[in-house]
Enzyme design. Sequence first.
Site, PDB file in Angstrom:
ATOM      1  N   GLU A   1     -31.204  -4.920 -15.796  1.00 36.41           N
ATOM      2  CA  GLU A   1     -29.986  -4.195 -15.468  1.00 36.41           C
ATOM      3  C   GLU A   1     -30.141  -3.466 -14.138  1.00 36.41           C
ATOM      4  O   GLU A   1     -31.213  -2.986 -13.789  1.00 36.41           O
ATOM      5  CB  GLU A   1     -29.650  -3.231 -16.606  1.00 36.41           C
ATOM      6  CG  GLU A   1     -29.227  -4.022 -17.823  1.00 36.41           C
ATOM      7  CD  GLU A   1     -28.873  -3.176 -19.035  1.00 36.41           C
ATOM      8  OE1 GLU A   1     -28.006  -3.613 -19.803  1.00 36.41           O
ATOM      9  OE2 GLU A   1     -29.447  -2.103 -19.219  1.00 36.41           O
TER      10      GLU A   1
ATOM     11  N   CYS B   1     -29.593   2.010  -8.611  1.00 36.39           N
ATOM     12  CA  CYS B   1     -30.730   2.208  -9.501  1.00 36.39           C
ATOM     13  C   CYS B   1     -31.303   0.823  -9.819  1.00 36.39           C
ATOM     14  O   CYS B   1     -30.664  -0.006 -10.450  1.00 36.39           O
ATOM     15  CB  CYS B   1     -30.253   2.921 -10.756  1.00 36.39           C
ATOM     16  SG  CYS B   1     -31.568   3.261 -11.910  1.00 36.39           S
TER      17      CYS B   1
ATOM     18  N   CYS C   1     -40.986  -2.431 -20.427  1.00 27.52           N
ATOM     19  CA  CYS C   1     -41.955  -1.460 -19.892  1.00 27.52           C
ATOM     20  C   CYS C   1     -43.166  -1.440 -20.814  1.00 27.52           C
ATOM     21  O   CYS C   1     -43.018  -1.553 -22.023  1.00 27.52           O
ATOM     22  CB  CYS C   1     -41.305  -0.067 -19.851  1.00 27.52           C
ATOM     23  SG  CYS C   1     -42.311   1.165 -18.994  1.00 27.52           S
TER      24      CYS C   1
ATOM     25  N   CYS D   1     -42.335   5.864 -23.747  1.00 23.24           N
ATOM     26  CA  CYS D   1     -41.815   7.235 -23.791  1.00 23.24           C
ATOM     27  C   CYS D   1     -40.795   7.311 -24.928  1.00 23.24           C
ATOM     28  O   CYS D   1     -39.917   6.453 -25.035  1.00 23.24           O
ATOM     29  CB  CYS D   1     -41.188   7.599 -22.454  1.00 23.24           C
ATOM     30  SG  CYS D   1     -42.364   7.392 -21.099  1.00 23.24           S
TER      31      CYS D   1
ATOM     32  N   CYS E   1     -36.880   7.180 -24.391  1.00 29.23           N
ATOM     33  CA  CYS E   1     -36.342   6.198 -23.439  1.00 29.23           C
ATOM     34  C   CYS E   1     -36.033   4.878 -24.135  1.00 29.23           C
ATOM     35  O   CYS E   1     -36.882   4.332 -24.834  1.00 29.23           O
ATOM     36  CB  CYS E   1     -37.352   5.982 -22.316  1.00 29.23           C
ATOM     37  SG  CYS E   1     -36.900   4.636 -21.212  1.00 29.23           S
TER      38      CYS E   1
ATOM     39  N   CYS F   1     -29.198   7.097 -17.283  1.00 32.02           N
ATOM     40  CA  CYS F   1     -30.661   7.089 -17.281  1.00 32.02           C
ATOM     41  C   CYS F   1     -31.209   6.852 -18.672  1.00 32.02           C
ATOM     42  O   CYS F   1     -30.820   7.518 -19.615  1.00 32.02           O
ATOM     43  CB  CYS F   1     -31.205   8.460 -16.900  1.00 32.02           C
ATOM     44  SG  CYS F   1     -30.969   8.892 -15.250  1.00 32.02           S
TER      45      CYS F   1
HETATM   46  N1  SAH Z   1     -40.524   4.400 -15.445  1.00 29.48           N
HETATM   47  C1  SAH Z   1     -40.123   5.326 -14.467  1.00 29.48           C
HETATM   48  C2  SAH Z   1     -38.745   5.051 -13.903  1.00 29.48           C
HETATM   49  C3  SAH Z   1     -37.674   4.641 -14.882  1.00 29.48           C
HETATM   50  S1  SAH Z   1     -37.057   5.860 -15.972  1.00 29.48           S
HETATM   51  C4  SAH Z   1     -40.216   6.725 -15.005  1.00 29.48           C
HETATM   52  O1  SAH Z   1     -40.436   6.884 -16.207  1.00 29.48           O
HETATM   53  O2  SAH Z   1     -40.106   7.654 -14.218  1.00 29.48           O
HETATM   54  C5  SAH Z   1     -35.994   6.851 -14.932  1.00 29.48           C
HETATM   55  C6  SAH Z   1     -35.767   8.272 -15.447  1.00 29.48           C
HETATM   56  O3  SAH Z   1     -34.918   8.298 -16.602  1.00 29.48           O
HETATM   57  C7  SAH Z   1     -37.067   8.932 -15.863  1.00 29.48           C
HETATM   58  O4  SAH Z   1     -37.141  10.271 -15.414  1.00 29.48           O
HETATM   59  C8  SAH Z   1     -36.953   8.919 -17.366  1.00 29.48           C
HETATM   60  O5  SAH Z   1     -37.775   9.863 -17.926  1.00 29.48           O
HETATM   61  C9  SAH Z   1     -35.486   9.166 -17.562  1.00 29.48           C
HETATM   62  N2  SAH Z   1     -35.005   8.834 -18.898  1.00 29.48           N
HETATM   63  C10 SAH Z   1     -35.476   7.888 -19.726  1.00 29.48           C
HETATM   64  N3  SAH Z   1     -34.778   7.880 -20.887  1.00 29.48           N
HETATM   65  C11 SAH Z   1     -33.847   8.836 -20.783  1.00 29.48           C
HETATM   66  C12 SAH Z   1     -32.791   9.279 -21.644  1.00 29.48           C
HETATM   67  N4  SAH Z   1     -32.577   8.715 -22.828  1.00 29.48           N
HETATM   68  N5  SAH Z   1     -31.995  10.271 -21.214  1.00 29.48           N
HETATM   69  C13 SAH Z   1     -32.194  10.819 -19.997  1.00 29.48           C
HETATM   70  N6  SAH Z   1     -33.153  10.430 -19.138  1.00 29.48           N
HETATM   71  C14 SAH Z   1     -33.977   9.456 -19.524  1.00 29.48           C
HETATM   72 FE1  SF4 Z   2     -41.091   3.184 -19.170  1.00 24.63          FE
HETATM   73 FE2  SF4 Z   2     -38.922   4.486 -19.963  1.00 24.63          FE
HETATM   74 FE3  SF4 Z   2     -41.285   5.741 -19.919  1.00 24.63          FE
HETATM   75 FE4  SF4 Z   2     -40.052   5.117 -17.597  1.00 24.63          FE
HETATM   76  S1  SF4 Z   2     -39.310   6.558 -19.153  1.00 24.63           S
HETATM   77  S2  SF4 Z   2     -42.226   4.821 -18.129  1.00 24.63           S
HETATM   78  S3  SF4 Z   2     -39.076   3.158 -18.173  1.00 24.63           S
HETATM   79  S4  SF4 Z   2     -40.740   4.001 -21.217  1.00 24.63           S
END
Ligand code: SAH
Ligand code: SF4
Length: 397
Positions: A115, A128, A135, A139, A142, A368
Site C-alpha cells: 500500500e 507514505c 514486517c 509491534c 501496528c 498510520c
Molecule cells: N517500521 C517503521 C515505519 C513504519 S510504521 C516504524 O515502525 O517506524 C510508521 C509509524 O506508524 C510508526 O511510528 C508506527 O509506530 C506508527 N503506527 C503503527 N501502527 C499504528 C497505529 N495503529 N496507530 C497509530 N500509529 C501507528
Molecule cells: Fe513493523 Fe509496524 Fe513495528 Fe513499524 S510499527 S516496525 S511496520 S510492526
Amino acid sequence: MSASAPITHDVLTVPRKMPEGAINLVGLTRPAMTEALIAHGTPERQAKMRVNQIWTWIYQWGVRDFAQMTNLSKTYRAELAEHFTVSLPEMVSKQVSSDGTRKYLARIAGGHEVEVVYIPEEDRGTLCVSSQVGCTLTCSFCHTGTQKLVRNLTAGEIVGQIMMVRDDLDEWPTPGAPKDETRLLSNIVLMGMGEPLYNFDNVRDAMKIAMDPEGIQLSRRRITLSTSGVVPEIARAAEEIGCLLAVSFHATTDEVRDRLVPINKRWNIETLLEALREYPRLSNSERITFEYVMLKDVNDSDEDARRLVQLIKGIPAKINLIPFNEWPGAPYQRSSNNRIRAFADIIYKAGYASPIRTPRGEDIMAACGQLKSATERARKSRAQIEAETHSGGPGGE
Ligand code: SAH
Ligand code: SF4
C-alpha cells in the site's frame, strides 16, 4: 480494506507483460546502470553521459518509452528497447478518502501487493512509501506487524511507488518546460509497510534517486525515514542516506516499550538514545522526530510525558503525537482528546514542539499503522510465508 467501499476504483485487472529477460532500469544506481549499459554495447566513454540522459527522461519527465528519448540516436533507442524496460509497480486499485487522502494498492513482481498513501495538505503533498511486504517486527499496536514479512522491496519498487503516484497525479512536466516549483508530491515519508532499516541497501538506493538532481529532485530535508529503532543501522542511515529521521519511540520505560515495540528487547531505550544523539551531527540534519502513539492507559500519563522530556534532553527533537488508529482486533484504544492535549502541553512547556498528528484517510484504512495487504494473507499459507521469510528476509526479531 473493504471491497464494497464505493470510492474504490479498480484500476488494473490483467497483469502487464514485461519483455522477457529485459532489465528494468528503474532503481538502478548510477554505477549499476553504467555497467548494464556497457554490458549491452554502449561504448564505455559514452556511458556516463547516457546515464545522465536516461535518468533525466525517466525521473524528471516520466518517459517510459525509449522511442520518445529524442536526444538519443534512433539506432541507440532501438538497442535500448531490445535489452531494457522502464517498469513500475502496477496500480491495482485506488481509494480516495473524504479528506482527499489517496490509498493505492501496488502490485510488484511475484504478485505481491503493497500500500502507498498520498496525503495532500495545504502547503505540501506527502507520500507514505512502503519498504517491505509485511514486517519482521511485531509491534503490538501496528496492523502491518500482524502480517509476516514476505519480502523486501527492490530499489526500483520503492522509487517506483513515487513514480506511480506522480502518474496518477498527472505531475510529470513536459520535457524542456520551465521547472514548476510547487509540487503536488513534495515530501516522502518511509512510514508505510515495513521496517526501512531492515532493507537498508534498497531503501538507500531508492532515496538517492529521489534526491538526485537528475533524479526525482526532492531535497533530503523533504524525506523522512521512520525506524522502530534498528540501532546498528542508524549511524549508517545518517552517513549513507542523510535524510531526516523519525523514531517510533512510543514508551518511556523499557518495560512498556518491550511490550509495544519488541525490538526494544534487543536495543533498549538507553542504547537507542545514544545512537540518536549522534544522528543530527552525522547527517547535518535537523531535529529528530519522536513518534509517540497515544494508547489509552498504557503510555499516556502525565508522568510518561515528564519522563519523555527527561529522556530526550540534549537531542534536537520534536515529538509527534499520533492518536492510535484502530484496526479490526486491535488490543488498544485511542487516548481521549483531553488526555492527548494534556500530554502535549507538558512536552510543549518543556520546550519541544509537540504537534498532534491528525489522522488522515481513516475511512479507507489508510492512516498510520492500518496498512496491511489483505490479499496477501488470502493467497498465501502461513507455511509458505514462513519459508520465504527464512530464504529472503533480513532476520530481525
Ligand atoms: N517500521 C517503521 C515505519 C513504519 S510504521 C516504524 O515502525 O517506524 C510508521 C509509524 O506508524 C510508526 O511510528 C508506527 O509506530 C506508527 N503506527 C503503527 N501502527 C499504528 C497505529 N495503529 N496507530 C497509530 N500509529 C501507528
Ligand atoms: Fe513493523 Fe509496524 Fe513495528 Fe513499524 S510499527 S516496525 S511496520 S510492526
